[in-house]
Motif scaffolding. Structure first.
Motif, mmCIF file in Angstrom:
data_model
loop_
_atom_site.group_PDB
_atom_site.id
_atom_site.type_symbol
_atom_site.label_atom_id
_atom_site.label_comp_id
_atom_site.label_asym_id
_atom_site.label_seq_id
_atom_site.Cartn_x
_atom_site.Cartn_y
_atom_site.Cartn_z
ATOM 1 N N ASP A 121 0.886 -1.226 -0.005
ATOM 2 C CA ASP A 121 0.193 0.065 -0.094
ATOM 3 C C ASP A 121 0.787 1.076 -0.050
ATOM 4 N N ARG A 122 1.929 1.088 0.853
ATOM 5 C CA ARG A 122 2.649 2.453 0.849
ATOM 6 C C ARG A 122 3.489 2.750 -0.376
ATOM 7 N N ILE A 123 4.053 1.524 -1.230
ATOM 8 C CA ILE A 123 4.508 1.714 -2.391
ATOM 9 C C ILE A 123 3.353 2.160 -3.481
ATOM 10 N N SER A 124 2.283 1.732 -3.574
ATOM 11 C CA SER A 124 1.433 2.115 -4.419
ATOM 12 C C SER A 124 0.966 3.576 -4.175
ATOM 13 N N ALA A 125 0.879 3.974 -3.000
ATOM 14 C CA ALA A 125 0.696 5.102 -2.622
ATOM 15 C C ALA A 125 1.697 6.107 -3.350
ATOM 16 N N LEU A 126 2.852 5.881 -2.944
ATOM 17 C CA LEU A 126 4.040 6.697 -3.553
ATOM 18 C C LEU A 126 3.958 6.777 -4.847
ATOM 19 N N MET A 127 3.768 5.527 -5.522
ATOM 20 C CA MET A 127 3.699 5.557 -6.871
ATOM 21 C C MET A 127 2.507 6.557 -7.465
ATOM 22 N N ARG A 128 1.260 6.321 -7.043
ATOM 23 C CA ARG A 128 -0.042 7.203 -7.369
ATOM 24 C C ARG A 128 0.477 8.496 -7.211
ATOM 25 N N ARG A 129 1.027 9.078 -5.946
ATOM 26 C CA ARG A 129 1.277 10.423 -5.770
ATOM 27 C C ARG A 129 2.298 10.832 -6.743
ATOM 28 N N GLU A 130 3.248 10.168 -7.094
ATOM 29 C CA GLU A 130 4.156 10.639 -8.300
ATOM 30 C C GLU A 130 3.601 10.867 -9.516
ATOM 31 N N PHE A 131 2.651 9.718 -9.919
ATOM 32 C CA PHE A 131 1.869 9.822 -11.003
ATOM 33 C C PHE A 131 1.090 11.249 -11.192
ATOM 34 N N ARG A 132 0.487 11.380 -10.177
ATOM 35 C CA ARG A 132 -0.598 12.799 -10.095
ATOM 36 C C ARG A 132 0.329 13.868 -10.126
ATOM 37 N N ARG A 133 1.447 13.928 -9.546
ATOM 38 C CA ARG A 133 2.177 15.146 -9.444
ATOM 39 C C ARG A 133 2.698 15.346 -10.849
ATOM 40 N N ARG A 134 3.074 14.361 -11.563
ATOM 41 C CA ARG A 134 3.774 14.470 -12.854
ATOM 42 C C ARG A 134 2.792 14.986 -14.007
ATOM 43 N N ARG A 135 1.480 14.357 -13.593
ATOM 44 C CA ARG A 135 0.261 14.622 -14.647
ATOM 45 C C ARG A 135 0.088 16.206 -14.259
ATOM 46 N N ARG A 136 0.007 16.621 -12.917
ATOM 47 C CA ARG A 136 -0.452 18.044 -12.761
ATOM 48 C C ARG A 136 0.776 19.053 -13.523
ATOM 49 N N GLU A 137 1.941 18.457 -13.370
ATOM 50 C CA GLU A 137 3.123 19.236 -14.050
ATOM 51 C C GLU A 137 2.867 19.406 -15.651
ATOM 52 N N ARG A 138 2.369 18.319 -16.032
ATOM 53 C CA ARG A 138 2.283 17.933 -17.691
ATOM 54 C C ARG A 138 1.196 19.294 -17.932
ATOM 55 N N GLN A 139 0.083 19.202 -17.076
ATOM 56 C CA GLN A 139 -0.913 20.141 -17.565
ATOM 57 C C GLN A 139 -0.694 21.502 -17.277
ATOM 58 N N GLN A 140 -0.079 21.764 -16.129
ATOM 59 C CA GLN A 140 0.289 23.217 -16.073
ATOM 60 C C GLN A 140 1.300 23.781 -17.183
ATOM 61 N N ALA A 141 2.208 22.811 -17.746
ATOM 62 C CA ALA A 141 3.208 23.459 -18.831
ATOM 63 C C ALA A 141 2.325 23.476 -19.919
ATOM 64 N N GLY A 142 1.330 22.682 -20.169
ATOM 65 C CA GLY A 142 0.582 22.702 -21.369
ATOM 66 C C GLY A 142 -0.273 23.855 -21.615
ATOM 67 N N ARG A 143 -1.092 24.165 -20.272
ATOM 68 C CA ARG A 143 -1.624 25.663 -20.284
ATOM 69 C C ARG A 143 -0.716 26.771 -20.313
ATOM 70 N N ARG A 144 0.420 26.705 -19.860
ATOM 71 C CA ARG A 144 1.414 27.776 -20.136
ATOM 72 C C ARG A 144 1.853 28.006 -21.496
ATOM 73 N N ALA A 145 2.068 26.792 -22.205
ATOM 74 C CA ALA A 145 2.105 26.935 -23.592
ATOM 75 C C ALA A 145 1.114 27.373 -24.252
ATOM 76 N N VAL A 146 -0.110 27.069 -24.013
ATOM 77 C CA VAL A 146 -1.059 27.472 -24.790
ATOM 78 C C VAL A 146 -1.360 29.077 -24.721
ATOM 79 N N ARG A 147 -1.194 29.552 -23.500
ATOM 80 C CA ARG A 147 -1.196 30.978 -23.027
ATOM 81 C C ARG A 147 -0.189 31.812 -23.868
#
Length: 164
Positions: A121-147
Motif C-alpha cells: 500500500d505504501r509503495i502504490s501510494a507513493l507511485m500514485r502520488r508521483e504519477f499525479r504530481r507529474r500529470r499536474r506538472e504536464r497540465q500546467q506546462a500545457g496551459r502555459r504553452a497555450v497561453r
C-alpha cells in the motif's frame, strides 16, 4: 493498461534485475573465497627457519577494506609449535552469513516484507502520488504553452457607443 499497472510491472522487472545482480555478487564472493582457500594467506612463516629454502613461497592476501586491528585478547599466538591466528570480525560474519540456509532466510524475510499489505500500500501510494504530481506538472506546462502561443487580443476600437 493503466499507468499504475505499467509502473508496477516496471517495479517488478527492476526487482528481478536486483535479485539477479545479488546472485551474481554471491557467486563472485564464493569464487573469491574458494580461491583464497586454494592459496592460503600467510602473514608470518609458520614453518621453522631450519627447513630448506627450496619450498615455494606462499601467497600473501591483503584485504584493504577489512580492519586489521584485532580486538584485545585475540592476538596471534603459538600453540604446540603452530601459529594460531584468530579470525577477524569480517571472517566470522562471512562464515555465519555465507551458509545457504541463512542466505535463503534473509531473502525470504526481504520478500515477505516487500509483499506485506502495508508495504504494498505504501509503495502504490507513493507511485500514485508521483504519477499525479507529474500529470499536474504536464497540465500546467500545457496551459502555459497555450497561453504563450495565443496572440494578445487586438486593442478594442474606440467605439463611442457600445450596445443596442
Amino acid at each position: 493498461m493503466s499507468a499504475e499497472v505499467w509502473i508496477l510491472v516496471a517495479t517488478a522487472v527492476l526487482a528481478v534485475v536486483a535479485i539477479g545482480a545479488a546472485v551474481v555478487a554471491v557467486r563472485a564472493v564464493r569464487q573469491m573465497s574458494r580461491a583464497a582457500v586454494a592459496t592460503p594467506a600467510v602473514d608470518a612463516p609458520a614453518v621453522p627457519a631450519q627447513q630448506s629454502d627450496t619450498t615455494r613461497p606462499r601467497a600473501v592476501v591483503v584485504h584493504e577494506d577489512v580492519a586489521t586491528v584485532a580486538p584485545v585478547g585475540l592476538e596471534p599466538r603459538i600453540v604446540q609449535g603452530r601459529l594460531v591466528v584468530p579470525p577477524t570480525q569480517h571472517q566470522v560474519v562471512q562464515a555465519a552469513l555465507g551458509r545457504p540456509g541463512v542466505r535463503l532466510s534473509i531473502v525470504a524475510h526481504g520478500l515477505a516484507h516487500a509483499l506485506r499489505p502495508e508495504s504494498r500500500d505504501r509503495i502504490s501510494a507513493l507511485m500514485r502520488r508521483e504519477f499525479r504530481r507529474r500529470r499536474r506538472e504536464r497540465q500546467q506546462a500545457g496551459r502555459r504553452a497555450v497561453r504563450a502561443a495565443q496572440p494578445a487580443p487586438p486593442a478594442a476600437p474606440s467605439d463611442p457607443w457600445l450596445g443596442s
